[in-house]
Scaffold this active site. Structure first.
Site, PDB file in Angstrom:
ATOM      1  N   SER A  98     -29.441   6.195  48.565  1.00 21.96           N
ATOM      2  CA  SER A  98     -28.581   5.756  49.820  1.00 21.96           C
ATOM      3  C   SER A  98     -29.519   4.298  50.032  1.00 21.96           C
ATOM      4  O   SER A  98     -30.108   4.142  49.160  1.00 21.96           O
ATOM      5  CB  SER A  98     -29.207   6.623  50.998  1.00 21.96           C
ATOM      6  OG  SER A  98     -30.423   6.679  51.434  1.00 21.96           O
ATOM      7  N   LYS A 151     -20.304  -4.059  51.156  1.00 22.02           N
ATOM      8  CA  LYS A 151     -20.696  -2.682  51.403  1.00 22.02           C
ATOM      9  C   LYS A 151     -19.478  -1.855  52.268  1.00 22.02           C
ATOM     10  O   LYS A 151     -19.141  -2.131  53.348  1.00 22.02           O
ATOM     11  CB  LYS A 151     -21.727  -2.493  52.549  1.00 22.02           C
ATOM     12  CG  LYS A 151     -22.232  -1.044  52.793  1.00 22.02           C
ATOM     13  CD  LYS A 151     -23.306  -1.063  53.530  1.00 22.02           C
ATOM     14  CE  LYS A 151     -23.863   0.310  53.592  1.00 22.02           C
ATOM     15  NZ  LYS A 151     -22.970   1.343  53.831  1.00 22.02           N
TER      16      LYS A 151
HETATM   17  C1  9MJ Z   1     -21.115   0.596  49.127  1.00 20.74           C
HETATM   18  N1  9MJ Z   1     -21.223   1.266  50.090  1.00 20.74           N
HETATM   19  O1  9MJ Z   1     -20.318  -0.331  49.041  1.00 20.74           O
HETATM   20  C2  9MJ Z   1     -24.233   0.856  47.137  1.00 20.74           C
HETATM   21  N2  9MJ Z   1     -22.377   0.542  48.262  1.00 20.74           N
HETATM   22  O2  9MJ Z   1     -25.949   1.351  45.709  1.00 20.74           O
HETATM   23  C3  9MJ Z   1     -22.783  -0.515  47.385  1.00 20.74           C
HETATM   24  N3  9MJ Z   1     -23.449   1.350  48.230  1.00 20.74           N
HETATM   25  C4  9MJ Z   1     -25.204   1.590  46.817  1.00 20.74           C
HETATM   26  N4  9MJ Z   1     -23.756  -0.228  46.629  1.00 20.74           N
HETATM   27  C5  9MJ Z   1     -26.989   1.930  45.622  1.00 20.74           C
HETATM   28  N5  9MJ Z   1     -22.087  -1.757  47.156  1.00 20.74           N
HETATM   29  C6  9MJ Z   1     -27.033   3.062  46.821  1.00 20.74           C
HETATM   30  C7  9MJ Z   1     -25.695   2.851  47.429  1.00 20.74           C
END
Ligand code: 9MJ
Length: 712
Positions: A98, A151
């Site tokens: 996470s 994200k």
């Molecule tokens: C999302 N939710 O867009 C990660 N994430 O990298 C991106 N989540 C992540 N990277 C390592 N762009 C753990 C989660």
């Protein structure tokens, strides 16, 4: 959808007289996979849907005829099979991490400092901290390099490919153990069942399953029409769709995917940087978001955050922040993890797009066409970056479906540039004295009867132009920039003009003098004079703006343009019967009837007559057939800031010459008009070999008529 020669060429290059079914099946699969790749990864489709469908049907037929040729990775094998009893547990061979969250600039400064220290770099100087964000100081040698990306607000997923074939898809779960949702994930068209090119022996790709906002809205509409439960937000819709035990349901849900991380890898070297890894994913046919950047130091990070923050509302999907990752994988390893979150990454969050608040009251608003919209009056709440006190409840059915009572605690959602809405009620928090909403039977503004026609969702005030609310809305619509463009004639002024009986119809505006205006509340002589000048200057509108300004139901800017082009003169539009109207581009029976009804109404004709009598003269031209449209059939995309023309003006001029102006670049784009600070659209045009011109080039085309674009 428009025709396209690409598919035809492809088809004609099929094996001549393909009697060999196996060869034909393989060829069809390759073609279909390529089209999916162009559509989902390059975002540049080359064939119309109908053509894809035809090839797909042919493949299905061949596979039915020759079941021995059927393989798991065939594009036909996405439709979900039989329901599962439960999801199996999957132990992740590499844990799914996470992210640590940051909210303030300071959190980012500290993150960068920790990374620099952990990597033995000189710590960024204290004076580079927030007060001096835009100095170039840390773009220098010692700064850490980061990959900055979006994200996504969806559901994290791990996809396992063995020898290029998708063999397993698992949710994150607790990071160690997730659920096997392979059968569901196989139905997601954006996820390749087979990788392109040279795939490693084992590749575990991590990413997010999500839903585009437009797909989410359509899904919710469908759910509501079918009397099924609607979803609060795209995230819940994505999660709910994946956790279906019946994959046939998942198959009907418009899910998408973006890759952003790597799990197990065998049979290939780990890439050197995160950004190179993402490029590699895209080459393998996996969708990777193009909104990403390699930046240096804290200033680079915050610059990305602000740039994306400014565009967040215009993105086609929900994001809840941006993510920064140290770019070099060796450095990521050096920094390691704390508990389940990597030290090398940070999620920098944006203000929440959903918050809870209390419905203090429900009132109704009267729109320009008399539509009655219930609006929730809310205890003020900060959501999506603004303070919200009202949220639309759309209509009575929607209130019943969502079961909103006065006094309820609700989830308010403000995502994209749409108006805030009540997404759901928190039923557990309903107070004992909560009251149900009762739709009034009389208009709260004019007292006229409110009616809801059989089969319609929207209730309407029957007062027409005797209703002050409708009159105000009609005047605001008339005066807006995209219509008659009367600057300064805003809400407050219209309110006074109508309430004091000075203005009843748009024609009355042209009788206003400075004296009368200056006598109004909060109106200085100078402002009054400016408004009179603005009204004067609006006397010679182009016909399409005038038609749009009239506020005919179902006639937006685009239909107004079509009408003006088709008929050339106002009188001809007014005289057209439904049959004549149906001949206009994009005008169907509902719109034709609405236009004919509008002009059949005596008081509408009277307003137009008064407008013309007071000196308003819409432009006239020859009807469409005789007007040359030098750029007909050409598609343009505008990007960046043009030196002299506004976007709106450039668009209008191009459309007047028959061109189509699109929002994104594809292979079908003929020209990209690029101004200062043109961004990703310019890059895409260059990548696709689309002709790029500047404003002068565009003006030259408008003057000379279309020439063939460069092959690039
Ligand atoms: C999302 N939710 O867009 C990660 N994430 O990298 C991106 N989540 C992540 N990277 C390592 N762009 C753990 C989660």
């Amino acid at each position: 959808m428009t025709g396209n020669t690409r598919g035809a060429q492809a088809q004609s290059s099929a094996p001549v007289g393909a009697s060999d079914a196996a060869t034909r099946v393989q060829w069809l699969r390759d073609e279909l996979d390529r089209y999916s790749y162009e559509y989902y990864v390059l975002d540049a489709p080359t064939v119309p849907d109908a053509e894809y469908d035809a090839l797909f049907s042919e493949l299905q037929a061949l596979e039915t005829e020759h079941p021995e040729l059927l393989t798991d990775d065939s594009p036909t094998q996405r439709v979900g099979g039989a329901p599962l009893a439960a999801f199996d547990a999957v132990r992740h061979r590499m844990p799914m991490l996470s992210l640590n969250n940051g909210f303030e600039d300071d959190d980012v400064v500290n993150f960068d400092r920790r990374c620099a220290q952990g990597l033995g770099r000189p710590a960024p100087a204290a004076e580079e901290a927030p007060q001096d964000l835009f100095s170039q100081a840390d773009a220098s040698a010692g700064a850490v390099e980061y990959a900055a990306e979006l994200k996504f607000d969806g559901l994290a997923m791990s996809l396992r490919y063995e020898h290029g074939k998708l063999v397993q898809a698992a949710t994150r779960g607790d990071g160690e153990t997730g659920e096997d949702v392979t059968v569901n994930v196989r139905t997601i068209k954006a996820i390749p069942l087979k990788l392109r090119g040279q795939a490693p022996e084992v590749l575990e790709v991590r990413g997010e399953v999500f839903m585009y906002r437009a797909d989410f809205d359509k899904l919710n509409e469908r759910q509501a029409e079918a009397g099924e439960k609607t979803f609060v937000n795209p995230r819940n819709a994505a999660a709910g769709s994946l956790r279906q035990l019946d994959p046939r349901i998942t198959a009907k849900r418009p899910l998408s995917f973006f890759a952003y991380g790597l799990g197990e890898l065998q049979g290939a070297d780990r890439p050197v940087t995160h950004s190179v890894m993402l490029d590699g994913f895209a080459q393998l046919g996996l969708p990777v978001c193009t909104e990403r950047k390699v930046v240096k130091g804290v200033q680079g990070l915050l610059g990305f955050y602000r740039e994306i923050g400014a565009r967040r509302d215009q993105l086609p999907y929900d994001i809840d922040g941006v993510v920064y990752k140290v770019n070099a994988l060796a450095e990521q390893e050096q920094l390691g993890f704390v508990s389940r979150a990597p030290r090398f990454a940070l999620a920098h969050k944006f203000p929440a797009q959903e918050m809870t608040t209390v419905v203090e009251d429900i009132e109704v608003q009267v729109g320009r066409t008399g539509a009655i919209t219930p609006v929730a009056r809310l205890a003020p709440v900060f959501v999506g970056g603004v303070t919200v006190t009202n949220a639309t409840l759309h209509n009575e059915d929607e209130i019943r479906r969502k079961d909103v009572h006065i006094g309820d605690t609700v989830i308010v959602r403000r995502a994209g540039d749409v108006i805030p809405e009540v997404a759901a009620v928190v039923l557990e928090r309903r107070p004992a004295d909560a009251r149900a909403f009762v739709m009034p039977t009389a208009c709260p503004v004019c007292g006229s009867h409110i009616e809801k026609l059989e089969g319609e969702v929207i209730a309407r005030c029957t007062g027409g132009l005797i209703c002050a609310a409708q009159r105000k809305q009609a005047l605001l619509h008339f005066a807006q920039r995209r219509a008659m463009d009367i600057e300064g004639l805003g809400d407050k002024l219209v309110e006074q003009l109508v309430d004091q009986g000075i203005v009843r119809t748009p024609a009355d505006l042209y009788k206003l003098g400075v004296m009368k205006l200056a006598a109004l509340d909060r109106m200085a002589d100078k402002s009054a004079a400016n408004i009179v000048t603005a009204i004067e200057n609006s006397r010679a509108p182009v016909l399409n703006r005038f038609i749009f300004a009239l506020g005919i139901r179902h006639v937006g800017e685009s239909t107004a343009k079509d009408l003006a082009k088709h008929f050339g003169k106002l009188q001809a539009v007014m005289d057209a019967d439904e049959a004549a109207l149906l001949e206009v581009n994009d005008v169907g029976p509902v719109v034709a009837q609405s236009i004919a009804n509008f002009f059949a109404e005596e008081h509408n004709r009277q307003v137009i007559e008064d407008l013309l009598a007071s000196g308003v003269t819409p432009s006239e031209s020859e009807p469409a057939a005789r007007v040359p449209a030098p750029l007909a059939g050409k598609t343009f995309v505008l990007t960046g800031t043009l030196p002299t023309l506004s976007r709106e003006d450039a668009k209008e001029r191009l459309e007047a010459a028959g061109a189509k102006v699109a929002g994104s670049v594809s292979k079908k784009t003929d020209y990209v008009v690029a101004g200062a600070e043109a961004g990703s659209k310019l890059e895409k045009a260059q990548a696709l070999g689309v002709a790029v011109i500047d404003e002068d080039g565009m003006l030259a085309l408008l003057a000379a008529g279309a020439e063939q674009p460069d092959a690039g």
